[in-house]
Design an enzyme around this catalytic site. Sequence first.
Site, PDB file in Angstrom:
ATOM      1  N   GLU A 456     -65.931 -33.980  24.602  1.00 24.68           N
ATOM      2  CA  GLU A 456     -64.650 -34.680  24.743  1.00 24.68           C
ATOM      3  C   GLU A 456     -64.778 -35.889  25.677  1.00 24.68           C
ATOM      4  O   GLU A 456     -64.188 -36.930  25.434  1.00 24.68           O
ATOM      5  CB  GLU A 456     -63.564 -33.730  25.259  1.00 24.68           C
ATOM      6  CG  GLU A 456     -63.209 -32.608  24.281  1.00 24.68           C
ATOM      7  CD  GLU A 456     -62.894 -33.128  22.881  1.00 24.68           C
ATOM      8  OE1 GLU A 456     -62.182 -34.135  22.765  1.00 24.68           O
ATOM      9  OE2 GLU A 456     -63.391 -32.533  21.901  1.00 24.68           O
ATOM     10  N   HIS A 459     -66.189 -38.943  24.067  1.00 23.96           N
ATOM     11  CA  HIS A 459     -65.248 -39.698  23.243  1.00 23.96           C
ATOM     12  C   HIS A 459     -64.565 -40.833  24.008  1.00 23.96           C
ATOM     13  O   HIS A 459     -64.033 -41.749  23.397  1.00 23.96           O
ATOM     14  CB  HIS A 459     -64.189 -38.773  22.637  1.00 23.96           C
ATOM     15  CG  HIS A 459     -64.645 -38.087  21.387  1.00 23.96           C
ATOM     16  ND1 HIS A 459     -65.273 -38.757  20.367  1.00 23.96           N
ATOM     17  CD2 HIS A 459     -64.585 -36.792  20.996  1.00 23.96           C
ATOM     18  CE1 HIS A 459     -65.568 -37.907  19.395  1.00 23.96           C
ATOM     19  NE2 HIS A 459     -65.163 -36.702  19.760  1.00 23.96           N
TER      20      HIS A 459
END
Length: 798
Positions: A456, A459
């Site tokens: 995550e 990203h």
Amino acid sequence: MESNRDLDLDPNKDDLPLRANTNHMLVRHYVLDLTVHFQRKVIGGSIVLFLEPGVVSSKHGELGDISNTPVQNLSQVSSKHDVSSPITPEPNKVIPPEEPSCLCGGNDVRSVLWGDESEEFTLVLDCCDLTVSKVEELDVTTVPDLKKLDVDQQHANTDHQSSSLVQRLVSMPSLSWRLQHELYIQCSRSPTVHNAQPLRFHTDRWSLQIRKDGVCAPRDFPRAVRIWYETKLTGGSVRWTKDQDSRCCVYTMGSPINNRALFPCQEPPVAMSTWQARVRAPCDYTVLMSGENQAFPKPAETGFLQWDYYVTMPMPASTFTIAVGQWLEAGVKHPNFEVEKTDKPYKKELSVSLDNDDQQYVCSHMDYPCRFMASAARTQTVIPHRVFAPPCHLQKANDMVLPLLPLCLTAAHSVLGVHPFSRLDVLIVPSGFSSLGMASVLTGVRNLCGARLCHEIAHSWFGLAIGARDWTEEWISEGFATYLEDVFWSHVQKLGCREAEEQRQLKALLRWRRLSDELQNSEEELQVLRPNKENTGEVSESGASVVKHALNPEKPFMQVHYLKGYFLLKFLADQVGEEKFLDFFKVFVGKFHGQLILSQDFLQMLLDTFPGMSSRSITLEAIFSDWLDTPEMPEWLRDSCSEWLRTPVVQKVKEEVAKWIHFSGSAGKGSKRKRAGPKVNFKELSPEQLVLLLEFLLEEPMLSLSTLRLLQTTYNLQAQDAEVKHRWCELAVKHKHTAAYRDVEQFLIHDQAMGWYLYGELMVQEDARQQALARRCLSIIKDDMEQSACSVVEEMIL
Ligand SMILES: [Zn+2]
């Protein structure tokens, strides 16, 4: 139910249209003002768009000259679904008081009156499943502070003055972003143009179209437009559900239709804009959003609090996320935000000073307050971060996620450099069906959780700071994040080179097995990473386009973009050596952050940086044909797999597998002889090794009941992470190990995203008990599932 089936059969459903005519008009800024109504499961209010006529038209002459070109109607399919009546309230629905109830004034335009051949300019926004009640032109000349911008006072005509003021507003330098945001807010509250009719609008299945009487060119179109609307319960952008404590919550869930059922917007990724949002929710709820600031709630109307968020970096509308629920913050003694406002050092936002203190550094993106330009931001290894969870997961969030985050953030910083965003919130959401909820990674040891956090965090660079210009090139975010997840995670674990390499080879092998399985069981079309090939990134004259297969119901379950993309990067890293490869990443990020890219932007720069590659026949064309433009397994992967199988960590798994097979074939036979059997000394395995062990055992046609029992007790399987549990459930189903059906049921309910494949397994053996188990689980979770996912599973089990 029947009508939903009809929709599923729509041949148009596979591709997602992006209808917004971004080449004619661009949204530069959104101001959202919304209220979340939990009883009615509706989000409603207004959105104000600040517009600028498209620059593309300057190619053909004056700004806005080609504006008379009718908006291209990409979808020729004009089914009955295209006709909607935006102003008809649905049965049993009360129109809320804040929504204008007067719908007169030319607003009620039926499709019969809405000719595509109109001479008038049409602003097309991406939009579906929204009830739009009114569209207004705002009179920004009533904002005194804004008028000060118009220093020359050269516009006698109010119309032109209004356009010119908005133009000045959207063009303000990033240095003055605070003033700019203040003005945006003031403008968003300004009255409608005096004596003017509301703007005419029309909605069809995928868009909202707006016209102003007599306006035929974008340059004459209003620059500040307010849309009043409400979401519909059937809309696919947000998920209304119960959290793990059975309390209501709502959040955006990475829907294939993105945010167009949450607010009307321009979805094509090139339409990068900034936004501000005020969201009101009942007092006991927390509103989290993807803004750059940490919002503190202020009292709103009775029983409600309001939360204000914003971003200063222009981003595609699809990156907007919101989650409203009764979340608690991990690591906070009194989870009362107003009490806890001060104290913590990081609560004071790091203000990014915009004096470019590093003269060597030049950003290539459009002007915004960029962290890459500020030395204070560049040296910040850990950005402010918080973790939210429903009460039942708070302890785990506190014990596992919160301590891991700074480690993962530090690792990411040491690999890629400056964090592109000023803060990070992690929310433990309920496990959705087509998205792996964070809750799924909270069990077992910290490996899966840490890797997921690293993914995550990656990203922030690939997916957010650098986005795909063509959405079909999803590997640009998912492949990169999967590759970087391993890199970051080895940093966190502080593994030695050799150890890290072995762990990565084990992961590569697991991913290879997954990819190979997926390639055998999916449509070839969906296996291609660059489906538009040499036409990638191309749009129509208006800016509209179509995202191939974006709505394919199988797509959310496929990982080919993650896996093949990851392997391509691994292959490239092998060519130049990982250290040099990661150094290149840093340079690449420095050049392309704040921009959208196509595959070739990355690959060409890589090939230019390492000219030795082309002498080994690694050219752009070769990479396209071997990796990006074709289905199936690339050649390099077939060979590498045998190498990964020889890794010591994999060899160790094989030794254990042999012991289990031996056990099952001899002493393990029959439950009575079990106790008399030889004591086998099974070695401890990492979670990844355990996954591989169970996968190897799944290939065995026979495993004795006592083997399955001993497997479970030896590794305490039901307490392991979701990846391990998944294989354990597969084993239980395959061998009809009824004692573990409870584990299967729990898995299907709590780890929905990973469980869908199991439904098929449960049905295929035609065992009455297994089929009943599948149906029971689906009936329990069905109400919380997205429609398309639900149909996929229903198809399997009905
Ligand atoms: Zn920058």
